[in-house]
Design a protein around this motif. Structure first.
Motif, PDB file in Angstrom:
ATOM      1  N   LEU A  32       0.798  -1.237   0.142  1.00  0.00           N
ATOM      2  CA  LEU A  32      -0.110   0.196  -0.125  1.00  0.00           C
ATOM      3  C   LEU A  32       0.936   1.181   0.087  1.00  0.00           C
ATOM      4  O   LEU A  32       0.603   2.217  -0.650  1.00  0.00           O
ATOM      5  N   VAL A  33       2.007   1.377   0.750  1.00  0.00           N
ATOM      6  CA  VAL A  33       2.796   2.360   0.806  1.00  0.00           C
ATOM      7  C   VAL A  33       3.575   2.521  -0.571  1.00  0.00           C
ATOM      8  O   VAL A  33       3.669   3.938  -1.040  1.00  0.00           O
ATOM      9  N   ALA A  34       3.918   1.478  -1.114  1.00  0.00           N
ATOM     10  CA  ALA A  34       4.423   1.583  -2.389  1.00  0.00           C
ATOM     11  C   ALA A  34       3.591   2.278  -3.387  1.00  0.00           C
ATOM     12  O   ALA A  34       4.020   2.784  -4.317  1.00  0.00           O
ATOM     13  N   TYR A  35       2.329   1.587  -3.677  1.00  0.00           N
ATOM     14  CA  TYR A  35       1.310   2.053  -4.227  1.00  0.00           C
ATOM     15  C   TYR A  35       1.240   3.593  -4.280  1.00  0.00           C
ATOM     16  O   TYR A  35       1.059   4.524  -5.223  1.00  0.00           O
ATOM     17  N   LEU A  36       1.099   4.179  -3.115  1.00  0.00           N
ATOM     18  CA  LEU A  36       0.833   5.509  -2.465  1.00  0.00           C
ATOM     19  C   LEU A  36       1.893   6.343  -3.094  1.00  0.00           C
ATOM     20  O   LEU A  36       1.716   7.489  -3.533  1.00  0.00           O
ATOM     21  N   PHE A  37       3.213   6.051  -2.878  1.00  0.00           N
ATOM     22  CA  PHE A  37       4.370   6.562  -3.274  1.00  0.00           C
ATOM     23  C   PHE A  37       4.361   7.010  -4.958  1.00  0.00           C
ATOM     24  O   PHE A  37       4.500   7.947  -5.257  1.00  0.00           O
ATOM     25  N   VAL A  38       3.962   5.781  -5.725  1.00  0.00           N
ATOM     26  CA  VAL A  38       3.963   6.022  -7.074  1.00  0.00           C
ATOM     27  C   VAL A  38       2.984   6.854  -7.511  1.00  0.00           C
ATOM     28  O   VAL A  38       3.164   7.767  -8.364  1.00  0.00           O
ATOM     29  N   VAL A  39       1.773   6.803  -6.844  1.00  0.00           N
ATOM     30  CA  VAL A  39       0.477   7.653  -7.291  1.00  0.00           C
ATOM     31  C   VAL A  39       1.093   8.986  -6.985  1.00  0.00           C
ATOM     32  O   VAL A  39       0.418   9.947  -7.621  1.00  0.00           O
ATOM     33  N   ILE A  40       1.393   9.430  -5.670  1.00  0.00           N
ATOM     34  CA  ILE A  40       1.949  10.696  -5.383  1.00  0.00           C
ATOM     35  C   ILE A  40       2.725  11.340  -6.426  1.00  0.00           C
ATOM     36  O   ILE A  40       2.831  12.406  -7.201  1.00  0.00           O
ATOM     37  N   VAL A  41       3.925  10.495  -7.135  1.00  0.00           N
ATOM     38  CA  VAL A  41       4.749  10.961  -8.024  1.00  0.00           C
ATOM     39  C   VAL A  41       4.036  11.181  -9.301  1.00  0.00           C
ATOM     40  O   VAL A  41       4.389  12.317  -9.988  1.00  0.00           O
ATOM     41  N   ILE A  42       3.175  10.493  -9.668  1.00  0.00           N
ATOM     42  CA  ILE A  42       2.393  10.699 -11.148  1.00  0.00           C
ATOM     43  C   ILE A  42       1.575  11.954 -10.956  1.00  0.00           C
ATOM     44  O   ILE A  42       1.544  12.554 -11.810  1.00  0.00           O
ATOM     45  N   MET A  43       1.081  12.083  -9.615  1.00  0.00           N
ATOM     46  CA  MET A  43       0.090  13.116  -9.643  1.00  0.00           C
ATOM     47  C   MET A  43       0.918  14.297  -9.714  1.00  0.00           C
ATOM     48  O   MET A  43       0.430  15.521 -10.285  1.00  0.00           O
ATOM     49  N   VAL A  44       2.144  14.455  -9.046  1.00  0.00           N
ATOM     50  CA  VAL A  44       2.715  15.740  -8.719  1.00  0.00           C
ATOM     51  C   VAL A  44       3.503  15.968 -10.291  1.00  0.00           C
ATOM     52  O   VAL A  44       3.666  17.136 -10.749  1.00  0.00           O
ATOM     53  N   GLY A  45       4.172  14.833 -10.870  1.00  0.00           N
ATOM     54  CA  GLY A  45       4.912  15.431 -11.907  1.00  0.00           C
ATOM     55  C   GLY A  45       4.214  15.302 -13.433  1.00  0.00           C
ATOM     56  O   GLY A  45       4.514  15.462 -14.292  1.00  0.00           O
ATOM     57  N   VAL A  46       2.836  14.662 -13.432  1.00  0.00           N
ATOM     58  CA  VAL A  46       2.202  14.626 -14.856  1.00  0.00           C
ATOM     59  C   VAL A  46       0.654  15.178 -14.369  1.00  0.00           C
ATOM     60  O   VAL A  46       0.287  16.199 -15.365  1.00  0.00           O
ATOM     61  N   VAL A  47      -0.040  14.579 -13.605  1.00  0.00           N
ATOM     62  CA  VAL A  47      -1.395  15.020 -13.411  1.00  0.00           C
ATOM     63  C   VAL A  47      -1.639  16.233 -12.942  1.00  0.00           C
ATOM     64  O   VAL A  47      -2.526  17.135 -13.835  1.00  0.00           O
ATOM     65  N   ALA A  48      -0.997  16.810 -12.353  1.00  0.00           N
ATOM     66  CA  ALA A  48      -1.271  18.240 -11.596  1.00  0.00           C
ATOM     67  C   ALA A  48      -1.054  19.022 -12.485  1.00  0.00           C
ATOM     68  O   ALA A  48      -1.521  20.223 -12.969  1.00  0.00           O
ATOM     69  N   PRO A  49       0.360  19.227 -13.141  1.00  0.00           N
ATOM     70  CA  PRO A  49       0.864  20.144 -14.370  1.00  0.00           C
ATOM     71  C   PRO A  49      -0.341  19.824 -15.387  1.00  0.00           C
ATOM     72  O   PRO A  49      -0.878  21.226 -15.930  1.00  0.00           O
ATOM     73  N   ALA A  50      -0.429  18.800 -15.793  1.00  0.00           N
ATOM     74  CA  ALA A  50      -1.746  18.600 -17.231  1.00  0.00           C
ATOM     75  C   ALA A  50      -2.702  19.223 -16.801  1.00  0.00           C
ATOM     76  O   ALA A  50      -3.401  20.033 -17.577  1.00  0.00           O
ATOM     77  N   GLY A  51      -3.309  19.019 -15.576  1.00  0.00           N
ATOM     78  CA  GLY A  51      -4.531  19.331 -15.089  1.00  0.00           C
ATOM     79  C   GLY A  51      -4.603  20.822 -15.097  1.00  0.00           C
ATOM     80  O   GLY A  51      -5.735  21.812 -15.302  1.00  0.00           O
ATOM     81  N   LEU A  52      -3.573  21.561 -14.550  1.00  0.00           N
ATOM     82  CA  LEU A  52      -3.663  23.008 -14.371  1.00  0.00           C
ATOM     83  C   LEU A  52      -3.634  23.546 -15.871  1.00  0.00           C
ATOM     84  O   LEU A  52      -4.169  24.606 -16.035  1.00  0.00           O
ATOM     85  N   VAL A  53      -2.825  23.130 -16.620  1.00  0.00           N
ATOM     86  CA  VAL A  53      -2.681  23.396 -18.078  1.00  0.00           C
ATOM     87  C   VAL A  53      -4.091  23.436 -18.587  1.00  0.00           C
ATOM     88  O   VAL A  53      -4.773  24.224 -19.306  1.00  0.00           O
ATOM     89  N   VAL A  54      -4.911  22.203 -18.593  1.00  0.00           N
ATOM     90  CA  VAL A  54      -6.256  22.245 -19.006  1.00  0.00           C
ATOM     91  C   VAL A  54      -7.362  23.261 -18.273  1.00  0.00           C
ATOM     92  O   VAL A  54      -7.953  23.840 -19.094  1.00  0.00           O
ATOM     93  N   PHE A  55      -7.066  23.334 -16.960  1.00  0.00           N
ATOM     94  CA  PHE A  55      -7.873  24.165 -16.429  1.00  0.00           C
ATOM     95  C   PHE A  55      -7.784  25.845 -16.948  1.00  0.00           C
ATOM     96  O   PHE A  55      -8.848  26.376 -17.098  1.00  0.00           O
ATOM     97  N   TRP A  56      -6.688  26.132 -17.021  1.00  0.00           N
ATOM     98  CA  TRP A  56      -6.305  27.542 -17.516  1.00  0.00           C
ATOM     99  C   TRP A  56      -6.619  27.537 -19.181  1.00  0.00           C
ATOM    100  O   TRP A  56      -7.090  28.764 -19.666  1.00  0.00           O
TER     101      TRP A  56
END
Length: 532
Positions: free
Chosen positions: A274-298
């Protein structure tokens, strides 16, 4: 020795070396005492400290993020490891300056968080903002090297360590990490070269490094002002390359006994999954999903009319330089790769390594070398005035020479899989060198050539410093628009341009995944072998 390979390879190597040599010669023509005084003044030491601190911080950040993901995807039996591996590569699709754009657009008055909650938060700027943006963007370079190293580890060494009483931590420090040293150095080499050369992130985050100082000096067109920053950047790049060679010299990690490594058993994480999955999800969220989501929002805040009026011309200009630059880079890289692999000798190795000088030198210094060489040519040949400096063709040439190293790598890797026997058979039948190249060799390298062109195409689409310094007037590409609008905090206006770059990067990843397995399954080469 085929002249159809030797002549273009020599021309490419000389074309890379000449502008950089001209820049160095002009820089050192100043009074030596003045250069020495500038080198040791407080401002220079401050810039050196900032650049070194940022490089070290990004190296540590990237290693701490990449090492767990590489371990999880190569050593454990977690479900969905292929998707987790993809998560380790995807941050590479978000250029550093778009990551910086996303960080800045998140906070501040009128930012995403303010619009969502009504509360104003401060976006990280300066050192920490630059560290986060560059660390996430460069992390895949470390991850790819570490994952390959983990996949090649011999399990008998770990078993021997356990039999000697080493626990998990001791096994990691004394057995596994020493075997990862080449991968850490190779990834660190690439990351260090990218960080010292970066301009987009440090300018948006307002963190002064030598690259930013070099750009500011260029605006004055004062050769004396750019001499010290240019020389220090070039020396830092050369020291990084030399350090990589020094630490890998004489290193032997392969088996010394007969036989092949046994297939290793994957590790069961149990409750740590569970900790391993959580770590990978956080990395993907910070490195890909968040910036791509903010670009789409704007992007959704931008009127469609302005998108059509501004983005489509910028996209057309980016494509107009990316396609020919990719084609030219592949055309220049193919003879060099063929000479290095098919005709191994000291002179061919030197010729191949010289082509990597343009990639190792920071792009701002490389662009400046083109500027002053162009001005000198126009001064000597008046009939060329207006065609060399800030011309379209010289811009294409600068792109192709700077990214020549990226183009050589996949082609040379493909040559390890392309058997030379077909070429030898054709040569025995009396077929000429040119016909062998076009009818036998290039068809065998089809996937490698596609990967090579895709790498350069994406790099040109994202390139900022060379475009800003060498492009014709009013030739604003996608990257230039993202940077200029973000610098003035016009995040909605920058979003459509950033979205186009992200879509292009996604297309590159698809090409890499669909064809890369056929191209890069040959013998692995260390980054030192490729860049030095």
């Amino acid at each position: 020795m085929p002249w159809c390979l030797l002549v273009p390879a020599l021309g490419s190597a000389l074309a890379v070396i000449l502008p950089v040599a001209y820049l160095v010669i002009n820089a050192v023509q100043r009074d030596p005492s003045r250069i020495a005084a500038d080198l040791f003044r407080y401002r220079t030491i401050e810039l050196l400290g900032n650049t070194a601190a940022l490089t070290f911080g990004v190296l540590v950040f990237s290693s701490l993020v990449a090492l767990p993901i590489a371990y999880l995807t190569a050593q454990t039996n977690l479900r969905g490891r292929s998707w987790m591996a993809l998560g380790g590569v995807l941050p590479l699709t978000v250029p550093g300056y778009i990551m910086a754009y996303a960080i800045l657009a998140l906070g501040g008055y009128g930012g995403f968080w303010h619009r969502l909650t009504g509360q104003v938060i401060a976006s990280p700027k300066g050192y920490w903002g630059a560290l986060l943006a560059l660390g996430m963007y460069n992390m895949p370079y470390m991850y790819l090297n570490l994952r390959a190293a983990f996949s090649d580890l011999d399990p008998s060494l770990e078993e021997a360590g356990r039999s000697l009483g080493h626990g998990r931590l001791s096994l990691l420090v004394r057995v596994i990490l020493p075997q990862l040293r080449p991968a850490l150095l190779s990834g660190g080499l690439l990351i260090s070269l990218h960080v010292i050369a970066d301009f987009g992130v440090v300018s948006l985050m307002q963190f002064e490094t030598f690259s930013l100082a070099l750009y500011s000096a260029n605006e004055t067109m004062d050769r004396g002002a750019f001499a010290v920053p240019a020389l220090v950047l070039i020396m830092m790049a050369m020291l990084i390359l030399m350090a990589d060679v020094f630490f890998l010299r004489g290193l032997t990690l392969h088996r010394v006994t007969a036989g092949t490594p046994r297939k290793k058993s994957l590790i069961e994480l149990g409750s740590w999954s569970l900790v391993a999955y959580l770590f990978v999800v956080i990395v993907i969220m910070v490195g890909v999903v968040a910036p791509a989501g903010l670009v789409v929002f704007w992007f959704l805040q931008t009127p469609l009319a302005s998108v059509a009026d501004g983005v489509l011309p910028a996209l057309a200009r980016s494509l107009a330089v990316s396609f020919p630059a990719a084609a030219m880079a592949v055309a220049l890289a193919t003879p060099i790769a063929l000479l290095v692999k098919r005709y191994p000798a000291r002179w061919s190795a030197i010729l191949g390594r010289s082509a990597y000088i343009g990639y190792a030198i920071p792009s701002l210094a490389f662009a400046l070398s083109f500027i002053f060489l162009s001005l000198q040519i126009e001064q000597k040949i008046p009939m060329l005035r207006g065609w060399i400096y800030q011309g379209f063709v010289p811009l294409i040439i600068a792109y192709s020479l700077h990214f020549l190293a990226e183009s050589i790598g996949p082609i040379r890797s493909g040559l390890y899989l392309a058997t030379p026997r077909l070429e030898e058979s054709a040569r025995a039948l009396g077929v000429g060198s040119w016909r062998i190249l076009m009818g036998v060799t290039l068809p065998l390298l089809r996937n490698s050539l596609i990967i090579s062109a895709a790498l350069v195409f994406l790099s040109v689409m994202k390139e900022l410093p060379i475009t800003m310094l060498l492009a014709p007037l009013n030739f604003d590409t996608l990257a230039v628009n993202v940077w200029s609008y973000s610098e003035d905090a016009y995040f909605a206006e920058a979003a459509p341009f950033a979205l186009c770059i992200l879509l292009s990067s996604g297309g590159f990843v698809w090409i890499l995944l669909s064809r890369g397995g056929q191209t890069f399954s040959g013998p692995r080469k260390s980054t030192a072998d490729l860049l030095v």
